[in-house]
Write a protein that holds these residues in place. Structure first.
Motif, mmCIF file in Angstrom:
data_model
loop_
_atom_site.group_PDB
_atom_site.id
_atom_site.type_symbol
_atom_site.label_atom_id
_atom_site.label_comp_id
_atom_site.label_asym_id
_atom_site.label_seq_id
_atom_site.Cartn_x
_atom_site.Cartn_y
_atom_site.Cartn_z
ATOM 1 N N PHE A 22 0.707 5.584 0.925
ATOM 2 C CA PHE A 22 -0.078 6.585 1.632
ATOM 3 C C PHE A 22 0.595 7.945 1.513
ATOM 4 N N HIS A 70 -2.225 1.743 9.123
ATOM 5 C CA HIS A 70 -2.461 0.512 8.374
ATOM 6 C C HIS A 70 -1.412 -0.551 8.697
ATOM 7 N N TYR A 79 -10.241 -3.231 5.349
ATOM 8 C CA TYR A 79 -10.136 -2.170 6.344
ATOM 9 C C TYR A 79 -10.487 -0.816 5.735
ATOM 10 N N ALA A 80 -10.034 -0.572 4.516
ATOM 11 C CA ALA A 80 -10.357 0.686 3.836
ATOM 12 C C ALA A 80 -11.850 0.791 3.549
ATOM 13 N N ASP A 81 -12.475 -0.321 3.160
ATOM 14 C CA ASP A 81 -13.917 -0.308 2.908
ATOM 15 C C ASP A 81 -14.689 0.001 4.190
ATOM 16 N N ALA A 109 0.851 -1.189 0.000
ATOM 17 C CA ALA A 109 0.000 0.000 0.000
ATOM 18 C C ALA A 109 0.884 1.234 0.000
ATOM 19 N N SER A 148 -14.423 3.719 4.924
ATOM 20 C CA SER A 148 -15.150 4.562 3.981
ATOM 21 C C SER A 148 -16.651 4.315 3.990
ATOM 22 N N GLN A 165 -0.909 7.664 8.301
ATOM 23 C CA GLN A 165 -1.742 6.666 7.631
ATOM 24 C C GLN A 165 -0.991 5.352 7.453
#
Length: 337
Positions: free
Chosen positions: A71, A80, A121-123, A69, A126, A76
């Motif tokens: 960032f 994560h 985790y991002a879903d 990932a 958001s 951030q």
């Protein structure tokens, strides 16, 4: 081989390993140890100098890392990175000086699994508030007009009691007149009569509190009829248990504890609906909380306290709340895929 002066990379890996071992090893896990290591880890990251150019790695230090990932901020990336640590995997953060971003890297083998976990985790972050667990615990208005009407009815009835003392004799819940003389209105009218101002004030205080949350959880239009019906049924059940002995009771407390039972029962139904995500103990936690409040507020050394009436109101309210909650979920439209 012991290192007297370990490199920053090795120190970082050792701290990450220590935190992962303590926080996720069930045999040695403790909240205090995990919190301490997490604090030390964050302190280390804050004080660790940021390199503009990574030093060349020797053959013995080189290890294959892949980016999972990227960032814009270091915070951030660290946030994560804790997700990866929770999986029991190693990770590190590398800064791209040209692009001004921070790359979160992991070992190649668990990288696909880590990417899926980070995506989930991002879903979750958001997702709108209405889609998050328990964000819809209060989908209804409190129903203040119902509450104000109930308060006015109690105050008006108490005023009439003062002006006409025979109101208590006519409207009190009494076992013998109810079952022998079939005076069916008594379990209902007793809910609006009180012995004195202290009795009235206590029921108003806790009644407003519990009925407010009943309205928020299942709706005032459904909740208030259940409160009154369960309160009257609780009085009738108490009279039946005492019959043929002479027993007389007045007060809204049976309805107040029926409201508490409705909250407990509907809470169990709500948690049961989410049981794939919750342990069984959490499913029945609302019922346990209701029993605790019943014991704290519904019992007393005063012989005038109708403890049995409180328990009957709570028992019937719990059943009604559970049925209402399960029906509400069963009749709700299915969510779109």
């Amino acid at each position: 081989m012991n290192e007297k002066n370990p490199s920053p990379k090795n120190r970082c890996q050792k701290k990450l390993s220590a935190f992962a071992n303590v926080a996720f090893d069930p045999s040695s896990c403790s909240h205090q140890n995990a919190t301490l290591h997490l604090w030390q880890l964050l302190r280390y990251f804050q004080t660790m100098p940021t390199r503009t150019e990574p030093p060349p790695e020797t053959e013995t230090e080189a290890s294959p890392w892949v980016e999972v990932a990227e960032f814009d901020s270091l915070a951030q990336a660290y946030d994560h990175g804790l997700v990866i640590l929770a999986m029991g995997e190693a990770c590190k953060v590398e800064r791209d000086t040209e692009r001004g971003t921070f790359a979160l890297q992991a070992e190649p083998q668990p990288a696909p699994k880590i990417e899926r976990e980070l995506a989930a985790y991002a879903d979750e972050l958001s997702a709108p508030a209405s889609a998050r667990p328990f964000a819809d615990w209060a989908p209804h208005d409190a129903g203040w007009p119902w509450i104000y009407t109930w308060i006015a009815a109690l105050l008006g009835s108490f005023y009439m009691q003062v002006q006409h003392p025979t109101w208590s004799d006519w409207g009190a819940s009494s076992a013998i007149p109810l079952f022998r003389d079939l005076q069916w209105w008594r379990p209902f009218t007793a809910l609006f009569l009180h012995a004195d101002l202290i009795h009235l004030g206590g029921n108003l205080l806790f009644g407003v509190f519990f009925t407010y949350f009943v309205g928020r959880s299942i709706g005032a239009g459904r909740g208030w009829p259940l409160i009154i019906l369960c309160g009257a049924a609780g009085n009738a059940l108490t009279d039946w248990i005492h019959y043929p002995d002479a027993f007389i009771s007045i007060g809204a407390s049976t309805a107040v504890f029926a409201a508490l039972g409705i909250l407990s029962g509907s809470g169990v139904a709500e948690c049961w609906h989410k049981r794939p995500k919750l342990p069984l103990a959490r499913v029945f936690a609302p019922l346990l909380a209701g029993f605790v409040l019943l014991g704290m507020l519904g019992s007393s050394n005063d012989p005038r306290t109708d403890v049995l009436g409180h328990a009957c109101g709570f028992f019937l309210g719990t059943i009604a709340g559970a049925i209402s909650g399960f029906y509400q979920h069963a009749s709700a439209p299915a969510a779109a895929p």
